[in-house]
Design a protein around this motif. Structure first.
Motif, short mmCIF file in Angstrom:
data_model
loop_
_atom_site.label_atom_id
_atom_site.label_comp_id
_atom_site.label_asym_id
_atom_site.label_seq_id
_atom_site.Cartn_x
_atom_site.Cartn_y
_atom_site.Cartn_z
N ILE A 28 0.83 -1.20 0.00
CA ILE A 28 0.00 0.00 0.00
C ILE A 28 0.87 1.26 0.00
N ALA A 29 1.94 1.24 0.80
CA ALA A 29 2.85 2.39 0.83
C ALA A 29 3.51 2.59 -0.53
N LEU A 30 3.95 1.50 -1.15
CA LEU A 30 4.62 1.61 -2.44
C LEU A 30 3.63 1.94 -3.56
N ARG A 31 2.36 1.66 -3.34
CA ARG A 31 1.34 2.07 -4.30
C ARG A 31 1.30 3.59 -4.39
N GLU A 32 1.54 4.24 -3.25
CA GLU A 32 1.52 5.71 -3.21
C GLU A 32 2.75 6.31 -3.88
#
Length: 111
Positions: A28-32
């Motif tokens: 989820i963090a890397l999606r951002e």
């Protein structure tokens, strides 16, 4: 129906990656945005060693890539479509869960 072994293997790798809440949080963090391990560890509140183990799993699953950036390594999703897939999966699961809530859940302790 899935008949090609590679299709099943791909989904199994994706499932393995999502089986751990920390790996989900990393995705989820890397999606951002792409991130450096130290920044991810601070964001998630975990040790760098623990983060490193999870990043290794995500790399082996083919979901993230490590890119050299000078003396550091930056991580990002292996393909931007993974971010869209995560969003679609999350919203689908939420929609299904909302539809399946039992009216007796509080009383019976189910669902």
């Amino acid at each position: 129906m899935f008949t090609i072994a590679s299709d099943i293997e791909v989904l199994a790798r994706f499932g393995r990656a999502l089986a751990d809440p920390i790996r989900c949080r990393i995705l989820i963090a890397l999606r951002e945005a792409p991130a450096y391990p130290a920044d991810l560890a601070d964001l998630l509140g975990i040790s760098r060693t623990r983060l490193s183990n999870h990043l290794a799993c995500l790399r082996e699953c083919g979901l993230v890539v490590a890119l050299p950036d000078g003396r550091r390594t930056r991580y990002e999703l292996a393909d931007e479509r993974l971010g869209h897939a995560l969003d679609a999966l999350r919203t689908a699961v939420i929609a299904v869960a909302a539809d399946r809530i039992c009216p007796d859940a509080d009383e019976k302790g189910c669902c």
